[in-house]
Scaffold this motif. Structure first.
Motif, PDB file in Angstrom:
ATOM      1  N   ARG A 137       0.831  -1.207   0.000  1.00  0.00           N
ATOM      2  CA  ARG A 137       0.000   0.000   0.000  1.00  0.00           C
ATOM      3  C   ARG A 137       0.867   1.258   0.000  1.00  0.00           C
ATOM      4  O   ARG A 137       0.583   2.221  -0.719  1.00  0.00           O
ATOM      5  CB  ARG A 137      -0.944  -0.023   1.209  1.00  0.00           C
ATOM      6  N   GLN A 138       1.920   1.263   0.807  1.00  0.00           N
ATOM      7  CA  GLN A 138       2.805   2.429   0.837  1.00  0.00           C
ATOM      8  C   GLN A 138       3.507   2.646  -0.500  1.00  0.00           C
ATOM      9  O   GLN A 138       3.786   3.787  -0.880  1.00  0.00           O
ATOM     10  CB  GLN A 138       3.838   2.276   1.959  1.00  0.00           C
ATOM     11  N   ALA A 139       3.771   1.559  -1.212  1.00  0.00           N
ATOM     12  CA  ALA A 139       4.453   1.660  -2.502  1.00  0.00           C
ATOM     13  C   ALA A 139       3.487   1.931  -3.659  1.00  0.00           C
ATOM     14  O   ALA A 139       3.926   2.026  -4.815  1.00  0.00           O
ATOM     15  CB  ALA A 139       5.236   0.381  -2.765  1.00  0.00           C
ATOM     16  N   GLY A 140       2.195   2.038  -3.359  1.00  0.00           N
ATOM     17  CA  GLY A 140       1.213   2.326  -4.394  1.00  0.00           C
ATOM     18  C   GLY A 140       0.761   1.119  -5.184  1.00  0.00           C
ATOM     19  O   GLY A 140       0.186   1.255  -6.274  1.00  0.00           O
ATOM     20  N   ALA A 141       0.993  -0.090  -4.647  1.00  0.00           N
ATOM     21  CA  ALA A 141       0.573  -1.325  -5.307  1.00  0.00           C
ATOM     22  C   ALA A 141      -0.663  -1.888  -4.611  1.00  0.00           C
ATOM     23  O   ALA A 141      -0.947  -1.561  -3.455  1.00  0.00           O
ATOM     24  CB  ALA A 141       1.709  -2.342  -5.288  1.00  0.00           C
ATOM     25  N   ASP A 142      -1.389  -2.762  -5.307  1.00  0.00           N
ATOM     26  CA  ASP A 142      -2.658  -3.300  -4.808  1.00  0.00           C
ATOM     27  C   ASP A 142      -2.432  -4.663  -4.164  1.00  0.00           C
ATOM     28  O   ASP A 142      -2.140  -5.640  -4.868  1.00  0.00           O
ATOM     29  CB  ASP A 142      -3.646  -3.429  -5.964  1.00  0.00           C
ATOM     30  N   PRO A 143      -2.587  -4.779  -2.838  1.00  0.00           N
ATOM     31  CA  PRO A 143      -2.395  -6.075  -2.180  1.00  0.00           C
ATOM     32  C   PRO A 143      -3.378  -7.139  -2.644  1.00  0.00           C
ATOM     33  O   PRO A 143      -3.121  -8.334  -2.476  1.00  0.00           O
ATOM     34  CB  PRO A 143      -2.594  -5.757  -0.684  1.00  0.00           C
ATOM     35  N   ARG A 144      -4.510  -6.743  -3.221  1.00  0.00           N
ATOM     36  CA  ARG A 144      -5.508  -7.723  -3.660  1.00  0.00           C
ATOM     37  C   ARG A 144      -5.000  -8.585  -4.812  1.00  0.00           C
ATOM     38  O   ARG A 144      -5.611  -9.609  -5.118  1.00  0.00           O
ATOM     39  CB  ARG A 144      -6.801  -7.014  -4.073  1.00  0.00           C
ATOM     40  N   ARG A 145      -3.882  -8.212  -5.400  1.00  0.00           N
ATOM     41  CA  ARG A 145      -3.293  -9.041  -6.452  1.00  0.00           C
ATOM     42  C   ARG A 145      -2.653 -10.310  -5.901  1.00  0.00           C
ATOM     43  O   ARG A 145      -2.348 -11.235  -6.659  1.00  0.00           O
ATOM     44  CB  ARG A 145      -2.269  -8.224  -7.244  1.00  0.00           C
ATOM     45  N   ILE A 146      -2.456 -10.377  -4.591  1.00  0.00           N
ATOM     46  CA  ILE A 146      -1.934 -11.585  -3.953  1.00  0.00           C
ATOM     47  C   ILE A 146      -3.081 -12.557  -3.747  1.00  0.00           C
ATOM     48  O   ILE A 146      -4.078 -12.242  -3.089  1.00  0.00           O
ATOM     49  CB  ILE A 146      -1.248 -11.247  -2.621  1.00  0.00           C
ATOM     50  N   LYS A 147      -2.979 -13.739  -4.327  1.00  0.00           N
ATOM     51  CA  LYS A 147      -4.046 -14.739  -4.280  1.00  0.00           C
ATOM     52  C   LYS A 147      -3.603 -15.969  -3.490  1.00  0.00           C
ATOM     53  O   LYS A 147      -2.452 -16.399  -3.573  1.00  0.00           O
ATOM     54  CB  LYS A 147      -4.435 -15.179  -5.699  1.00  0.00           C
ATOM     55  N   GLY A 148      -4.543 -16.520  -2.721  1.00  0.00           N
ATOM     56  CA  GLY A 148      -4.294 -17.790  -2.056  1.00  0.00           C
ATOM     57  C   GLY A 148      -3.585 -17.699  -0.721  1.00  0.00           C
ATOM     58  O   GLY A 148      -3.135 -18.722  -0.188  1.00  0.00           O
ATOM     59  N   TRP A 149      -3.508 -16.479  -0.159  1.00  0.00           N
ATOM     60  CA  TRP A 149      -2.816 -16.287   1.114  1.00  0.00           C
ATOM     61  C   TRP A 149      -3.737 -15.747   2.190  1.00  0.00           C
ATOM     62  O   TRP A 149      -3.284 -15.187   3.176  1.00  0.00           O
ATOM     63  CB  TRP A 149      -1.607 -15.381   0.921  1.00  0.00           C
ATOM     64  N   GLY A 150      -5.043 -15.925   2.029  1.00  0.00           N
ATOM     65  CA  GLY A 150      -5.954 -15.567   3.093  1.00  0.00           C
ATOM     66  C   GLY A 150      -6.787 -14.324   2.839  1.00  0.00           C
ATOM     67  O   GLY A 150      -6.580 -13.589   1.868  1.00  0.00           O
ATOM     68  N   SER A 151      -7.739 -14.110   3.741  1.00  0.00           N
ATOM     69  CA  SER A 151      -8.727 -13.041   3.586  1.00  0.00           C
ATOM     70  C   SER A 151      -8.133 -11.648   3.688  1.00  0.00           C
ATOM     71  O   SER A 151      -8.721 -10.696   3.196  1.00  0.00           O
ATOM     72  CB  SER A 151      -9.832 -13.211   4.638  1.00  0.00           C
ATOM     73  N   LEU A 152      -6.978 -11.512   4.328  1.00  0.00           N
ATOM     74  CA  LEU A 152      -6.345 -10.197   4.426  1.00  0.00           C
ATOM     75  C   LEU A 152      -6.216  -9.554   3.048  1.00  0.00           C
ATOM     76  O   LEU A 152      -6.525  -8.378   2.865  1.00  0.00           O
ATOM     77  CB  LEU A 152      -4.971 -10.328   5.083  1.00  0.00           C
ATOM     78  N   PHE A 153      -5.766 -10.333   2.082  1.00  0.00           N
ATOM     79  CA  PHE A 153      -5.493  -9.777   0.754  1.00  0.00           C
ATOM     80  C   PHE A 153      -6.753  -9.678  -0.103  1.00  0.00           C
ATOM     81  O   PHE A 153      -6.782  -8.912  -1.075  1.00  0.00           O
ATOM     82  CB  PHE A 153      -4.411 -10.609   0.065  1.00  0.00           C
ATOM     83  N   ARG A 154      -7.790 -10.407   0.253  1.00  0.00           N
ATOM     84  CA  ARG A 154      -9.053 -10.309  -0.485  1.00  0.00           C
ATOM     85  C   ARG A 154      -9.973  -9.224   0.058  1.00  0.00           C
ATOM     86  O   ARG A 154     -10.638  -8.527  -0.703  1.00  0.00           O
ATOM     87  CB  ARG A 154      -9.814 -11.647  -0.427  1.00  0.00           C
ATOM     88  N   ASP A 155     -10.026  -9.124   1.372  1.00  0.00           N
ATOM     89  CA  ASP A 155     -11.162  -8.447   2.003  1.00  0.00           C
ATOM     90  C   ASP A 155     -10.837  -7.144   2.720  1.00  0.00           C
ATOM     91  O   ASP A 155     -11.747  -6.367   2.997  1.00  0.00           O
ATOM     92  CB  ASP A 155     -11.831  -9.396   3.022  1.00  0.00           C
TER      93      ASP A 155
END
Length: 242
Positions: free
Chosen positions: A222-240
């Motif tokens: 987030r600090q680097a301006g990238a979208d964490p939601r692009r990480i798949k399969g590592w739990g609800s943190l990155f989806r929700d």
């Protein structure tokens, strides 16, 4: 060349888990990479010698070297403010940014932000730590309005030994904590192999699980301006989590 996302990670010297796990977390984001700087941490305890390992001067030297790689975020990939007090991480982040001009974050401050965003007040705690370290973590969270309703810990002190805790032991602790129905569970140590188990355990217990390697990756992106939601399969943190 495609614009790169370069993440700096401050790493305990005896940690052998966070580097491979962080690299695996970022595999779905082809332009992102993590770059690691180490400083001396060999034990987790409340003795004067153990606490002195987290003196800011050592950490700032490592941060300054990371800044040479033109990283867009510098993350302290460790949980020491859990027992030192959250203000220790707040001061550290301010000093890193003052010294390098780069946004800084930590595993614990990211976790606390996630608790706030998801309105978690009752949580479960899984660590490898000693009794008094565990008690200090619980006390610090209580002072900030977060109630630990269930916990498990392994009474270990040597930091390297945390990396040798097996997946079945981590699963056991999470399952036992889940029985008390916390709103979320944190696997609170960046030298435990918890992050790769989060997806399966969330499906099993039906409770969000926030591993502290994952939390600092989430915030660093987030600090680097990238979208964490692009990480798949590592739990609800990155989806929700927004």
């Amino acid at each position: 060349m495609t614009s790169r996302t370069l993440l700096g990670m401050l790493t305990p010297s005896s940690n052998t888990v966070l580097e491979p796990v962080t690299t695996a977390l970022l595999a779905d984001i082809g332009e992102a990479s993590a770059h690691f700087g180490r400083f001396r941490v060999t034990e987790i305890a409340l003795s004067g010698t153990a606490l002195a390992q987290f003196d800011d001067s050592e950490i700032l030297r490592a941060a300054e070297l990371l800044s040479h790689a033109k990283v867009q975020s510098i993350g302290w990939n460790g949980t020491s403010s859990g027992w030192l007090g959250f203000d220790a991480d707040e001061r550290l982040c301010a000093r890193i940014t003052e010294a390098t001009g780069i946004p800084a974050c930590t595993s614990v401050l990211a976790l606390n932000e996630i608790f706030e965003l998801t309105k978690v007040k009752r949580f479960g705690l899984v660590t490898p730590y000693l009794d008094d370290v565990q008690a200090a973590v619980i006390k610090n969270y209580a002072a900030s309005g977060f109630e630990c309703v269930s916990e498990r810990h392994l009474r270990k002190q040597d930091n390297f030994s945390f990396s040798e805790v097996g997946a079945d032991e981590i699963r056991r602790m999470v399952r036992e904590v889940a029985k008390d129905k916390p709103q979320a569970i944190t696997i609170f140590c960046t030298n435990l192999r918890g992050a790769p188990l989060v997806e399966e355990l969330e499906r099993e217990v039906g409770i969000p699980i926030y591993d502290t390697i994952s939390t600092v990756v989430w915030k660093s992106l987030r600090q680097a301006g990238a979208d964490p939601r692009r990480i798949k399969g590592w739990g609800s943190l990155f989806r929700d989590v927004a």
